[in-house]
Scaffold this motif. Structure first.
Motif, PDB file in Angstrom:
ATOM      1  N   HIS A 272       0.797  -1.108  -0.113  1.00 39.76           N
ATOM      2  CA  HIS A 272       0.022  -0.094   0.280  1.00 39.76           C
ATOM      3  C   HIS A 272       0.877   1.155  -0.094  1.00 39.76           C
ATOM      4  O   HIS A 272       0.591   2.190  -0.736  1.00 39.76           O
ATOM      5  CB  HIS A 272      -0.844  -0.041   1.209  1.00 39.76           C
ATOM      6  CG  HIS A 272      -2.192  -0.795   1.106  1.00 39.76           C
ATOM      7  ND1 HIS A 272      -2.142  -2.166   1.249  1.00 39.76           N
ATOM      8  CD2 HIS A 272      -3.389  -0.496   0.711  1.00 39.76           C
ATOM      9  CE1 HIS A 272      -3.607  -2.649   0.945  1.00 39.76           C
ATOM     10  NE2 HIS A 272      -4.149  -1.559   0.595  1.00 39.76           N
TER      11      HIS A 272
ATOM     12  N   ALA B 291      -6.838   0.160  -7.296  1.00 39.02           N
ATOM     13  CA  ALA B 291      -6.459  -1.274  -7.250  1.00 39.02           C
ATOM     14  C   ALA B 291      -5.261  -1.573  -8.230  1.00 39.02           C
ATOM     15  O   ALA B 291      -4.623  -2.433  -7.980  1.00 39.02           O
ATOM     16  CB  ALA B 291      -7.861  -1.916  -7.756  1.00 39.02           C
ATOM     17  N   GLU B 292      -5.266  -0.890  -9.358  1.00 34.27           N
ATOM     18  CA  GLU B 292      -4.104  -0.963 -10.445  1.00 34.27           C
ATOM     19  C   GLU B 292      -2.863  -0.750  -9.752  1.00 34.27           C
ATOM     20  O   GLU B 292      -1.988  -1.730  -9.880  1.00 34.27           O
ATOM     21  CB  GLU B 292      -4.467   0.013 -11.465  1.00 34.27           C
ATOM     22  CG  GLU B 292      -3.355  -0.240 -12.564  1.00 34.27           C
ATOM     23  CD  GLU B 292      -3.494   1.168 -13.640  1.00 34.27           C
ATOM     24  OE1 GLU B 292      -2.447   0.893 -14.702  1.00 34.27           O
ATOM     25  OE2 GLU B 292      -4.307   1.788 -13.378  1.00 34.27           O
TER      26      GLU B 292
ATOM     27  N   THR C  14      -2.079  -3.536  -7.119  1.00 33.53           N
ATOM     28  CA  THR C  14      -1.711  -4.992  -7.919  1.00 33.53           C
ATOM     29  C   THR C  14      -0.258  -4.564  -8.264  1.00 33.53           C
ATOM     30  O   THR C  14       0.520  -5.845  -8.117  1.00 33.53           O
ATOM     31  CB  THR C  14      -2.632  -5.203  -9.019  1.00 33.53           C
ATOM     32  OG1 THR C  14      -4.090  -5.148  -8.331  1.00 33.53           O
ATOM     33  CG2 THR C  14      -2.345  -6.266  -9.697  1.00 33.53           C
ATOM     34  N   GLY C  15      -0.021  -3.749  -8.963  1.00 39.19           N
ATOM     35  CA  GLY C  15       1.559  -3.479  -9.428  1.00 39.19           C
ATOM     36  C   GLY C  15       2.632  -3.556  -8.331  1.00 39.19           C
ATOM     37  O   GLY C  15       3.652  -4.053  -8.419  1.00 39.19           O
TER      38      GLY C  15
ATOM     39  N   VAL D 169       2.088  -5.053  -5.301  1.00 37.96           N
ATOM     40  CA  VAL D 169       2.080  -6.450  -4.817  1.00 37.96           C
ATOM     41  C   VAL D 169       2.951  -7.298  -5.596  1.00 37.96           C
ATOM     42  O   VAL D 169       3.947  -8.169  -5.279  1.00 37.96           O
ATOM     43  CB  VAL D 169       0.771  -6.729  -4.577  1.00 37.96           C
ATOM     44  CG1 VAL D 169       0.946  -8.398  -4.428  1.00 37.96           C
ATOM     45  CG2 VAL D 169      -0.149  -6.189  -3.523  1.00 37.96           C
ATOM     46  N   LYS D 170       2.825  -7.060  -6.968  1.00 39.12           N
ATOM     47  CA  LYS D 170       3.543  -7.981  -7.769  1.00 39.12           C
ATOM     48  C   LYS D 170       5.197  -7.522  -7.764  1.00 39.12           C
ATOM     49  O   LYS D 170       5.845  -8.394  -7.705  1.00 39.12           O
ATOM     50  CB  LYS D 170       3.036  -7.484  -9.258  1.00 39.12           C
ATOM     51  CG  LYS D 170       3.728  -8.600 -10.475  1.00 39.12           C
ATOM     52  CD  LYS D 170       3.123  -8.208 -11.711  1.00 39.12           C
ATOM     53  CE  LYS D 170       3.939  -8.886 -12.786  1.00 39.12           C
ATOM     54  NZ  LYS D 170       3.172  -8.915 -14.163  1.00 39.12           N
TER      55      LYS D 170
END
Length: 719
Positions: free
Chosen positions: A239, A499-500, A503-504, A506-507
C-alpha cells in the motif's frame, strides 16, 4: 559586542557575500547572526558554534570569513566535512568570489603532495578534508601537523558528529578534539550544524572552548515556514509503494523518497520506473559516478525523485526541492528533521510525508549494532595488542575479538583518540597507557537511542503539531504550532490507492529472488585460532553463486521472512507460499545465463540432488524446504549434513564464525557414496545466510567429498 559596530568590516563582508551569490555590486547583506559569526571569527579570532536550520546560510559564514581572513594575511581555511562529494555547489559559489578550494580525500592521494605545495605557496584558500583522513596514518603524521600549524580558520561542518550524545556520532570526528587542542593561539574555529539539541550543543561548545576560552554559541530558531508535514498510515509495504506511485505526480517539483535500507530503495525505484516515473536510486551501493549523475539529474529536474537511503543525508543543496517522502520511519526524530530539511529551502511551499511501516522497528533492531562494545571485549582487544608486541590489523584482531569489522574499527578509533591505542603502518598498536571504561556514558547513549526511537513512534501518532514536536526534540525554545501540518490545518493527504497501483506494487514486492555471492577468501589470522585455512579458497572447494528469496532488509520478501526467521520463532514445516516462491526462484535460476534448463545456451549440468544444512533451531523448516524442492524438482534428496554440535553465534565476525564452523559439519557415508556415484552439482539448502561462512564450509565439505559443484539456495540473505 564591539565587533558589531565595525561598519567597514560589515560592508566588506556584504560585498563578499554578493560575489558568492552571484550578485556583485548587489544588495546582498548578511543576516544578523551571520554577521555576528563572521565578525567574531575575523576580528576577535574566536571559536564559535552556529546551530541554525538547513538553508540558513552556514556555508556563507565560512566562505565570507575565509575571504576576509585571507586578505588580512591569514593562512588557508581547513574545512572538515563528511560531505565533500556534496559540497560542489558551495565550492563553485566560492570560486565566484575568487576563493580557490582544493579537496583531500581517499580518491586523490596522488594529488596530496601537489595540494600541500599549493597551500605552502599560498595558492589555496580552502582545503576540504574528510574526517576519515584525520585517522589516516600518513595524513595524520605528515600532513596534518603542517596544515594545523598554517591554517587561518578551522571549520567543523556537521559538528554534531563530534558528540557521542548526538544522533549521528562518527568516531573519525573524535580526532578533531586533539586537533582543536593543538591549534596555535588565535586561530578562529567555526563549528556548524542544523541538528543539535541542547545536550549536543553544550558538549560541542565545551570541546570547542578547550584551552581557548568560552566558545560563542549562536543558535537560531529551527522553524521551517515552507514545510508542510503529514503522516499517512497504511496497512503494509505494498500500500505504501502504491500510494507513492498514485500521488507522486501531485507532489510539487522534484524531491527525495527515503527508504530505510538499500534493498527497499532499489525495490521502490524499480517499481516506480515500471509505473513510468523518471527516478534514480541513490544508496551506499551506488557507484560514485552514478551518484554524481543522479545528483546532477535531480539538481536539473531531469528526474522526479531520487529514491535514497541515508547515504543522501546531509549537505545536498537544492533550494527548490519540492518534497521529501519517507517509506518507513527513521529511528531518530532529529535525523528525520535533518533529512526533511533538504526540502523547501528556496521555495515557499514543500511537502513532507511520512509513511511509517510495521517493519520499521525490526529494521531499527537489525541495524542497531553501533553501540560501544562491552568492557570485556574492549579489554580483550587491548590485551591482544599488548601481547602481540607489534601492530595488528583489524582482520588479524578478529581472530582474538568476537566483534564484527565495522564495530571493531569504530571501537579502535575511539581508543585511539582516548590514547589507549595508536594507528600505525600495518594496523594498530598498544600505547600501554591506562584506559577507563566509561560504562555510565555508554549506557546513557544506549538509553538515548531508545528514547529517540520512542519519540519517532510518538511523532507518527501525535495529534499535536508535527513541526512543533520536531522542534521540541531539538530543544528549540521558540517551538509553537505551525498552522500548516496535517494536525494543525486538517488532513491534506489522501490515503487512497487504486486497485491497479496496489496490484502492481504487490507484484513487485512478491517477485522473489536475489543473488548470493559466495566466499572466495579465507579470513586473515585463522592460524592463530589453530585452523590451517588461509588465502584464496581453491576453486574446486568453492560454492557457486547462489540465490535467496529475498533480503531480511527489504520490504517485500523481507517482511514475510523476518517473522519466520526471528529469534524464538517456532519451528515448523515450510509454509506453502514460501515453498512456491523458492521453486519460482529455482526455475528462474535454471533459465538464467549459466543455468541448467535445456533451453539455456551453454547450459551447465543439471543438479543431481538436494542436500540440507543441519539447523539447531529450525530443523523442520530447513528439512521440509529441502525435501519440498527435491520433490517438485524431481531430484533425489541426498539427506542432511551431519552436525557435530559446534555452535557459532550469528552476529560474530568472520574469523570467529569460521572457527566455530570449521568442524561443525560432516558428510555422512551414504551421502558421500551418492556423490561419488552421481557426479554433478548439488543444491545446498538452508534457511538464512549472513556472513556466508556456513555455506562456504558446507560447500567445501561437499566438494571434497566428490560433488562437482554446489549451488546454494536459501530463504533469506541478511542484506
Amino acid at each position: 559586542m564591539g565587533t558589531m559596530n565595525d561598519p567597514g568590516l560589515h560592508a566588506e563582508a556584504d560585498a563578499v557575500l554578493a560575489e558568492l551569490v552571484g550578485a556583485p555590486g548587489g544588495a546582498a547583506r548578511l543576516r544578523e547572526d551571520q554577521w555576528q559569526a563572521v565578525a567574531a571569527l575575523v576580528k576577535e579570532r574566536r571559536r564559535a558554534l552556529v546551530v541554525q536550520r538547513t538553508g540558513w546560510g552556514k556555508s556563507a559564514v565560512y566562505f565570507v570569513a575565509t575571504a576576509l581572513l585571507r586578505r588580512r594575511g591569514a593562512g588557508p581555511t581547513v574545512i572538515v566535512s563528511p560531505l565533500l562529494a556534496l559540497m560542489r555547489n558551495q565550492v563553485e559559489s566560492a570560486a565566484r568570489a575568487g576563493i580557490r578550494a582544493r579537496t583531500i580525500n581517499s580518491a586523490n592521494p596522488e594529488e596530496w603532495q601537489d595540494i600541500h605545495a599549493e597551500v605552502e605557496r599560498g595558492e589555496t584558500d580552502v582545503l576540504l578534508v574528510s574526517p576519515e583522513r584525520l585517522n589516516s596514518v600518513d595524513f595524520r603524521d605528515h600532513m596534518l601537523p603542517k596544515i594545523a600549524a598554517s591554517t587561518g580558520l578551522l571549520v567543523v561542518d556537521e559538528a554534531h558528529c563530534i558528540s557521542d550524545w548526538g544522533h549521528d556520532f562518527r568516531p573519525d570526528y573524535r580526532r578533531l578534539r586533539s586537533m582543536l587542542a593543538e591549534l596555535p593561539p588565535g586561530v578562529p574555529v567555526l563549528a556548524t550544524t542544523a541538528t543539535a539539541n541542547a545536550r549536543v550543543t553544550a558538549d560541542v561548545a565545551e570541546q570547542l572552548g578547550t584551552g581557548a576560552g568560552e566558545a560563542l554559541v549562536l543558535r537560531g530558531p529551527l522553524e521551517r515556514e515552507s514545510l508542510r508535514l503529514g503522516v499517512v498510515r497504511l496497512p503494509d509495504a505494498a500500500h505504501r509503494l502504491a500510494w507513492v506511485a498514485e500521488h507522486l505526480d501531485e507532489l510539487p517539483g522534484s524531491g527525495i523518497i527515503y527508504a530505510l535500507t538499500v534493498a527497499a530503495a532499489e525495490e521502490a525505484a524499480a517499481y516506480l520506473r515500471q509505473r513510468g516515473f523518471t527516478v534514480a536510486s541513490y544508496t551506499g551501493r551506488t557507484e560514485n559516478a552514478d551518484r554524481l549523475q543522479a545528483e546532477t539529474d535531480l539538481q536539473e529536474n531531469r528526474v522526479k525523485a531520487l529514491v535514497a537511503t541515508s547515504a543522501l543525508g546531509m549537505g545536498f543543496d537544492k533550494p527548490d526541492l519540492g518534497f521529501v517522502v519517507h517509506l518507513g520511519s527513521p529511528s531518530s526524530p532529529i535525523a528525520y528533521y535533518q533529512q526533511v530539511g533538504r526540502a523547501g529551502r528556496g521555495v515557499a511551499h514543500a511537502d513532507v510525508v511520512l509513511l511509517p511501516g510495521r517493519e520499521d522497528e525490526a529494521i531499527w533492531r537489525y541495524f542497531a549494532d553501533s553501540a560501544f562494545p562491552p568492557e570485556e571485549q574492549v579489554r580483550r582487544t587491548l590485551a591482544a595488542l599488548a601481547e602481540a608486541g607489534r601492530p595488528l590489523s583489524a582482520p588479524a584482531l578478529e581472530a582474538a575479538v568476537d566483534l564484527r569489522r565495522t564495530r571493531l574499527e569504530m571501537m579502535l578509533k575511539v581508543l585511539d583518540v582516548d590514547g589507549a591505542v595508536r594507528r600505525v603502518k600495518g594496523g594498530w598498536e598498544s600505547t600501554g597507557r591506562p584506559w577507563e571504561y566509561d560504562a555510565e556514558r555508554y549506557a546513557w547513549v544506549a538509553r538515548q537511542r531508545k528514547a529517540e526511537q520512542e519519540a519517532m513512534r510518538e511523532y507518527a501518532r501525535t495529534t499535536g503539531c508535527r513541526m512543533e514536536f520536531l522542534r521540541r526534540q531539538l530543544d528549540d525554545e521558540g517551538a509553537a504550532p505551525c498552522g500548516r501540518c496535517d494536525n494543525c490545518a486538517g488532513g491534506w493527504l489522501d490515503a487512497s490507492v487504486s486497485a491497479e497501483a496496489l496490484t502492481g506494487a504487490v507484484k513487485e514486492l512478491e517477485r522473489p529472488g536475489v543473488d548470493v555471492e559466495p566466499r572466495r577468501m579465507w579470513p586473515t589470522g585463522m592460524a592463530a585460532l589453530g585452523i590451517d585455512l588461509k588465502g584464496r579458497i581453491p576453486a574446486k572447494e568453492q560454492a557457486a553463486a547462489g540465490r535467496a528469496l529475498g533480503r531480511l532488509s527489504d520490504i517485500g520478501w523481507g517482511n514475510r521472512l523476518r517473522p519466520l526467521l526471528a529469534d524464538g520463532a517456532p519451528d515448523g514445516p515450510v509454509p506453502d507460499d514460501v515453498l512456491r516462491a523458492a521453486v519460482t526462484v529455482l526455475a528462474d535460476w535454471a533459465r538464467s545465463p549459466g543455468g541448467w534448463a535445456p533451453d539455456v545456451p551453454d547450459a551447465g549440468p543439471r543438479p543431481v540432488g538436494v542436500v540440507a544444512v543441519p539447523s539447531a533451531t529450525r530443523p523442520q523448516l530447513v528439512g521440509s524446504l529441502a525435501q519440498g524442492i527435491a520433490s517438485v524438482g524431481r531430484l533425489p534428496f541426498l539427506g542432511t549434513l551431519a552436525y557435530t554440535g559446534a555452535h557459532a553465534a550469528r552476529r560474530s565476525n568472520s574469523a570467529q564464525r569460521l572457527a566455530a564452523l570449521s568442524a561443525a559439519f560432516a558428510v555422512p557415508p551414504e551421502m558421500a557414496d551418492a556423490l561419488a556415484s552421481s557426479p554433478g552439482p548439488v543444491l545446498l539448502v538452508d534457511d538464512y545466510t549472513d556472513s556466508g561462512w556456513t555455506l562456504a564450509v558446507a560447500a567445501r565439505l561437499l566438494r571434497l567429498a566428490g560433488s562437482e559443484g554446489v549451488l546454494p539456495l536459501v530463504l533469506a540473505a541478511a542484506a
